[in-house]
Structure formats: C-alpha cells, structure tokens
Design an enzyme around this catalytic site. Structure first.
Site, PDB file in Angstrom:
ATOM      1  N   LYS A  98     -33.697  22.879  -8.835  1.00 51.67           N
ATOM      2  CA  LYS A  98     -33.280  23.892  -7.845  1.00 51.67           C
ATOM      3  C   LYS A  98     -33.589  23.439  -6.423  1.00 51.67           C
ATOM      4  O   LYS A  98     -32.766  23.573  -5.514  1.00 51.67           O
ATOM      5  CB  LYS A  98     -33.991  25.220  -8.128  1.00 51.67           C
ATOM      6  N   THR A  99     -34.788  22.899  -6.224  1.00 50.29           N
ATOM      7  CA  THR A  99     -35.191  22.459  -4.880  1.00 50.29           C
ATOM      8  C   THR A  99     -34.294  21.334  -4.378  1.00 50.29           C
ATOM      9  O   THR A  99     -33.875  21.328  -3.216  1.00 50.29           O
ATOM     10  CB  THR A  99     -36.662  22.008  -4.882  1.00 50.29           C
ATOM     11  N   ASP A 101     -38.389  27.515  -0.333  1.00 50.88           N
ATOM     12  CA  ASP A 101     -38.587  26.918  -1.657  1.00 50.88           C
ATOM     13  C   ASP A 101     -39.694  27.645  -2.419  1.00 50.88           C
ATOM     14  O   ASP A 101     -40.708  28.046  -1.829  1.00 50.88           O
ATOM     15  CB  ASP A 101     -38.936  25.437  -1.495  1.00 50.88           C
ATOM     16  N   ASP A 102     -39.472  27.802  -3.717  1.00 49.22           N
ATOM     17  CA  ASP A 102     -40.513  28.317  -4.612  1.00 49.22           C
ATOM     18  C   ASP A 102     -41.111  29.616  -4.075  1.00 49.22           C
ATOM     19  O   ASP A 102     -42.299  29.703  -3.766  1.00 49.22           O
ATOM     20  CB  ASP A 102     -41.601  27.248  -4.764  1.00 49.22           C
ATOM     21  N   LYS A 117     -33.570  39.981   5.816  1.00 48.74           N
ATOM     22  CA  LYS A 117     -32.539  40.947   6.176  1.00 48.74           C
ATOM     23  C   LYS A 117     -32.250  40.990   7.672  1.00 48.74           C
ATOM     24  O   LYS A 117     -31.263  41.590   8.095  1.00 48.74           O
ATOM     25  CB  LYS A 117     -32.970  42.345   5.716  1.00 48.74           C
ATOM     26  N   LYS A 149     -35.403  17.465 -13.786  1.00 49.27           N
ATOM     27  CA  LYS A 149     -36.570  16.827 -13.181  1.00 49.27           C
ATOM     28  C   LYS A 149     -37.512  16.302 -14.261  1.00 49.27           C
ATOM     29  O   LYS A 149     -38.025  15.182 -14.168  1.00 49.27           O
ATOM     30  CB  LYS A 149     -37.291  17.838 -12.281  1.00 49.27           C
TER      31      LYS A 149
END
Length: 743
Positions: free
Chosen positions: A550-551, A604-605, A632, A710
C-alpha cells in the site's frame, strides 16, 4: 475670481520673502486660493500665494529675487488672475535646481548636505507651484542664504493615477506642484564656490511615489509584479493626490502593510524596494528582536523612537509632512498575541500596546507607513491586523513559472552578458523544472551551478591548483544546473525524492489486474484534484492487509501526480513525539501544502500515527481529532490538495468515523494465485533461472496462495541466498511456512 489689476509692493517682511510666495491681502483672496498668474507685458508668471494683513488691498508683495525674475518694479500695475494646477498632469516627480550663494562675496567652504537640503526644501515648499527658470531664495538652518534657479521639471506618468501600469517615461513640465515625495536634485551653479555633498546633488535611481519609472529586474526582484501593483493600489494611490482632495472625499491613508509567506520568497527584498521606490524619507529598517530589551521600559522606548521623527515633522508641517517608512522585519517576534505567553514578564504585551497606540492611537500619524514582514502570520496579535493598522495584508507566495523566469533572468544576466553561460541553458526549461522553488532557492541554485562549473578548472592534489587559462573560457552549462538541482539545492516546499525512494525500492510490480485497478483509480483521483473546479480537496484511502504494498502504491501515485509539493506524513518520522508534538508536525505538513498551488500529502500507516494498539484498545484522541479536521479542511482559494492515506485496519478507522473523510476507498489485495507469484519471479530478473521458475510454477500451479507482495519479495531474497540445487525447495518451504502456500 476674475482677473484684476493690482499694484506691486515690497514684501512685508524677510520671513515672508523666503517663502517664495506672492503676498496678498486676505480681503482680495479667499483662504482656499493657492496659486495665481501674474501677466507682465503679456508674459505669464505663476506664483503660489500667502495671505498677510500687512499688504494693502489691491496690492501684491514680491521679494527682490521674485521681482528680478518676473522683471517687476515697485508701483507697477499688473494683471492678476487665479491659476489652477491640473492634479493629474502637473505634479512634480523630479525638480532640478541650480544653487549658489545669494551673496557671492559671502561664500565659504562650508559643506551643504544636498540630502538634508532636499528634505528641508520639501518641507518648506510642499504644494507650492514652480516654473522652469524661476528664481528663489532658500534658507537652511544656521546656513547662509542660497539662490536657486529651477532648471528642469519632470512630471509623473498620468496613467498611474488611474490604477494602470506606468509607461516608465517622465514628461517634461513647464509648471508643476511640488509633493512631499518629489525628487529634489541640486546642481552647483557655474563658477560657484558652493560645496555640495550628498546623493541629491546628482540624478540617482530613486523615484518619486508618483513616477513608477523603476525596473524590477534592476532592483533584483522578479515574479512580484502583481503584488507590487496591488500594494500600490491599496497603500500609495491616496498619497498621489493632494491632501485637500483626500480630505474632501473623507479618505484616509493606509498606515500599515503586512507581507507574509514562506521563507525566501522576497518579503524583505520587497520592503526595501518599496523604500527605494517611494523616494520618501530614508526608511528605518529594524529587525523585530532588536526592539526587545531586558531593561524595564526600554522596549517600549525603542518603539517610540521609531516614530519620533514622523511625529516632529507632522507637528511642524501638518498634512504636508513627507512620508516616513518603518520596515519591521520578523514582526511576529514582538507582536505575538497578547496574553499568549504564560509566565512571561508581559514585555511583549506592552510592546504591542505601544505599537498600536502609535499607529492608530488618539494622536494618529498620517505621515507613516509601517511595513511588517513575517513567516508566521498566525502568531500576530489580531488587533494589529484590523483595518487602520496593518490594513494591507499581502501574501508573498512561491513564484509561478513566469515569476521563476524573471528571477532566473536576474541572476543569469551578468553571465549571459559576459558570455559565461552556455547556449544549451534554456531559462524557460529551468523554470519548468524548478516548481515550488522560492526566489532565494533559485538564487542558491544559480550559485551552485556556478560552483559546479568552477570546480572543473580546480585540481586538488597536495594543494589546490586553478587552471587560469581554462577559467578564462569557462561556461555554466545545462548539466551544471541539473547537477545542482539533484545534489545541492532542493525546494523546501517541493517533492522529497529521498523519502519516496525508500518506499519504492523495487518499483511497482504489475503482478495482476488488482495492481492496475489501484493505479487507474489513483490516476482518476489525481485528475480530479488537478482539473475539477468544484472539488479542490480530493482524498484516497488505500486499505488492505499488511505487507501488500500500500505504501509503495501511495508513494508511486504521489510522484506520478507531478504536483509541485508532495510530502509523506509517516510514523517513522515521529518516533518519540508527544501527542501535541505529533499534532504540530502533522499540521505543519498541511500548512506547507496550502502554500503551493497543487499539493499532495501521503498519510502512511494511519493507525500507527494514532498510536492504536488492539490491547485495550488504546489510541491518541488528540491526533485523531487533528487528522479528522485536516482531512476535511478545504485548502485556501485557488489551491488544490490531494490526500492519499494507507491503513491495514480499515475496521478501526470505521469505528473512529474516519473513513467517511476520504473521497474514495480502494482495497489493495494480496497475491492469491500461483500465476501471480510467477509474474513476480519473472519481473525480478536474475533471482531465479528460467528452469527454476518453471519448476516453481509446476509445484504451486494447483495450490492456493495468500501473501503480500512485500513479504513475498523478502522470501524470494532469503531463498536467493541458498546456494546449489536446493534453492527452489527452500523458497517453497519458506512460502509454506509463511502461510502463503496452501494445499
């Protein structure tokens, strides 16, 4: 008042004779009358007038010098009529005066400071009419009387009065009205013994407030034309017109300007240029911290000293006082929010109070212009930011492409003129490549490129030796600029390639349609952020199991956007941070993003940023609330922001009500088939031979797979360390132990 016949008489007193006005009775002229035309044998002479009861009605008093200039004699009848100067075209930008002793026999070697003479001349004769060839008397304090002759008058470009940009050309005038900011130039008369010193004895580059004949590039400023135009319209246009006109419309001069924005964008340079451009009194330039003093009352006294000269001149000259400019750099150091510094001695509060009283207190000063500069507008006390104080607030942001071209032109101008720049250097191309570079960073980039070129002719053995013959022919090339961008100068508000590279060590491996779908959805969000006018804020959440890339996908999309500002907000950079420190760091990343036209922030994370652990469960509510607000929050007008988040615990974010803050959710899956693993092995060339890949394929073709990309790469590299024929078997064992290979 129509024309009338009046009798010439002597000036009633020596004090009135040095005013260089025609003296008339109040019975003959109204108080608001200012100038007259005196016709002598058909020739018109224009004078400013002063009223005095000692002059008989129907008479007009002239000094000896005035009678000599207009060829008048005592008792002569002259035709007198009112004269109205055109406020649009007959305002003096520059006046050149030839000076000599009034009585040449009484001359001395004493020096006359032309700068002080120019200041005193403005004070004595502001709003007075002057004609080319006019003769007058001028008195400096404790100095001998001087005789002056008007040699030349130039007026302003009238288009500036309409808010338009000037043509840069001064028009010659025969008659004009002197302003408090007119440029005064003194020349020594032929064969005169007068000793003139100072800058005002020659034509300098200083310009009048009404004569915009300046060149930004010569002053070392580029990319700020629009900001200069807006500042002039708001802060200086009212000072162009006569004070009587401003009073008639009930107008007030702007007394304060605040320049704010990122470091290195030219705030201080702009403030100094305004001081040069206006040709006002010599600007006082003060750094905010210099005002502060450890002794009680000294900080406040330093503030009062800044305004002392302006106060004295306003008491003396009233509305005709010249403009005093005070440039206060790092104004946030002394003007923080009152009451915000707990446990302090309150010095900052009293300094703010003193500054407020001077700018907009009971005794207001109309002859001042305070220019404050700061990188932190949010720290400044609100009372200073209201209209009437620092009224004009101008953001000096990062230069756009056209602005960067102007800045590059400034810094490469000498190299080009001296044939030190290679022909392969394209300024427009450099401007495109330097997105989000500030003016200071562009200047540093040019210096770094120059050092690259100079190092080519330096040989460092036991000692440093310069090849001077080669140095004569040295040229700065395109490659020098490229190397400087790659190794030396990187924008503070740009893409941090080093940070992103560590997240995409192996690149993106296209092992299946799932990867393609994530990239396509990401590109769609990027396009929306770039082109949509209705949604300046777009966000994407990549969720899925740990170690599934994902990263890397988020970092790839960030770089793929090619936005000028791309930053990653990672828990790695906040190890050991307290909750408040973490909130401040996250907030700063977003604040920096708002300074760029197009920005991308990768978070991230997210569950790690929130300090989430399943035991408890526990998390940081302070960081959670900060992230909810920032996710937002709409960017400022004209700015666009793309947010890409990653998480391995979507269920946790749903419980925290964070997932609705993202525009789009995309699931990133693990590898689920043997064919997908084979695609990865084929992509990582040099790890397994074709025969080994074929053997692995036959072993896993009928088995289920569930492993993150990974983790799979880590297992492949581990198996790679096995020597001999057991490498395939080792890989299969590792994959099965990991749980990624199922029967």
């Amino acid at each position: 008042m129509p024309s009338t016949i009046m009798k010439v008489v002597r000036c009633p007193s020596d004090e009135l004779s040095i005013t260089n006005c025609a003296i008339v009775s109040p019975e003959d002229f109204k108080r608001n009358a200012k100038h007259i035309t005196v016709r002598v044998q058909g020739s018109p002479y224009v004078f400013s007038i002063a009223l005095d009861q000692k002059v008989p009605s129907s008479s007009i008093g002239f000094s000896l010098v005035q009678r000599k200039w207009a060829m008048l004699s005592i008792g002569q009848d002259v035709e007198v009529s009112p004269y109205n100067l055109d406020p649009n075209t007959q305002l003096i930008a520059t006046i050149v005066l030839e000076a000599d002793y009034l009585q040449k026999k009484s001359g001395s070697s004493e020096a006359y400071d032309s700068d002080k003479m120019a200041q005193e001349f403005c004070i004595q004769f502001v709003r007075k009419a002057f004609s080319v060839g006019q003769q007058m008397v001028f008195k400096m304090a404790d100095k001998k009387l001087l005789s002056l002759v008007v040699k030349e008058i130039s007026g302003a470009d009238p288009s500036i009065l309409k808010g338009q940009s000037g043509s840069g050309k001064s028009s010659a005038l025969k008659i004009g009205e002197l302003l408090s900011n007119s440029q005064i130039i003194f020349e020594k008369g032929e064969n005169s013994a007068l000793n003139l010193t100072g800058k005002s004895k020659v034509k300098t580059g200083a310009q009048s407030i009404i004569n915009p004949d300046w060149d930004f590039k010569q002053m070392g400023i580029g990319g700020l034309d629009k900001e200069f135009s807006n500042i002039f319209r708001r802060a200086f246009a009212s000072r162009v017109f006569p004070p009587e006109f401003v009073e008639q419309i009930g107008g007030k001069h702007v007394r304060g300007i605040l320049l704010y924005g990122p470091p290195g964008t030219g705030k201080t340079l702009m403030a100094r240029t305004i001081g040069k451009m206006l040709n006002a009194r010599e600007p006082q330039i003060v750094n905010g911290p210099e005002v502060l003093n450890k002794f009680v009352g000294e900080s406040e006294a330093n503030i009062r000293k800044l305004f002392q000269a302006a106060e004295e001149e306003q008491k003396r000259c009233g509305i005709n006082s010249g403009l005093h400019i005070i440039i206060l750099d790092e104004i946030d150091a002394i003007c923080k929010q009152r009451g915000s510094m707990s446990g302090s001695t309150g010095v900052h509060d009293t300094v703010v109070n003193q500054l407020l009283s001077k700018i907009d207190g009971v005794e207001q000063l109309d002859n001042i212009l305070l220019i404050g500069m700061t990188n932190r507008r949010d720290l400044i006390d609100d009372a200073l930011l209201r209209p009437g104080r620092l009224e004009v607030q101008m953001e000096i942001s990062l230069p756009d492409e056209e602005g960067r071209i102007q800045i590059f032109e400034i810094y490469v101008n000498k190299m080009r003129d001296n044939n030190k720049m290679a022909k392969d250097v394209d300024i427009k191309e450099l401007a495109i490549e330097t997105k989000n570079y500030s003016g200071a960073e562009i200047a540093g980039l040019v210096r770094a490129a120059q050092s690259m070129a100079m190092n080519r002719v330096i040989r460092a053995d036991s000692k440093v030796v310069v090849d001077y013959d080669a140095a004569e022919n040295i040229q700065i090339t395109k490659q020098d600029f490229v190397m400087a961008m790659e190794h030396d100068i990187k924008p503070a508000f740009g893409v941090s390639n080093e940070n992103f590279d560590r997240y995409i060590v192996n690149g993106i491996i296209p092992w299946g349609p799932q990867v393609t779908r994530v990239i396509e959805d990401g590109e769609l969000i990027i396009k929306q952020a770039l082109e949509s006018e209705r949604t300046p804020l777009a966000s994407l959440l990549l969720e899925g199991a740990p170690t599934n890339g994902k990263t890397a996908l988020a970092a790839t999309l960030g770089i793929k956007s090619e936005f000028p500002f791309v930053k990653i907000c990672s828990p790695e950079d906040m190890i050991g941070f307290s909750e408040s420190a973490k909130c401040h760091a996250i907030k700063k990343i977003f604040e920096d993003a708002y300074k760029s036209q197009l920005s991308c922030v990768v978070i991230d994370d997210i569950e790690r940023l929130l300090d989430y652990v399943p035991i408890g469960p526990r998390f940081s509510n302070l960081v959670l609330q900060a992230l909810l607000v920032l996710l937002k929050k709409q960017p400022p007008k004209g700015r666009k922001l793309l947010i890409i988040g990653t998480t391995s615990r979507k269920d946790v974010l749903e419980n925290m009500e964070m997932t609705p803050a993202f525009t789009k959710h995309v699931h990133v899956s693990n590898l689920s088939s043997g064919s997908e693993i084979i695609k990865v092995l084929e992509h990582l060339k040099g790890v397994f031979t074709e025969q080994e890949v074929s053997e692995i394929s036959s072993k896993i073709s009928n088995k289920g797979v569930w492993v993150g990309i990974k983790r799979l790469i880590a297992l492949i590299e581990m198996a790679r360390q096995t020597k001999g024929p057991h490498r395939v078997a080792k890989f299969l064992v590792l994959l099965e132990e990991e749980g990624g290979l199922k029967p």
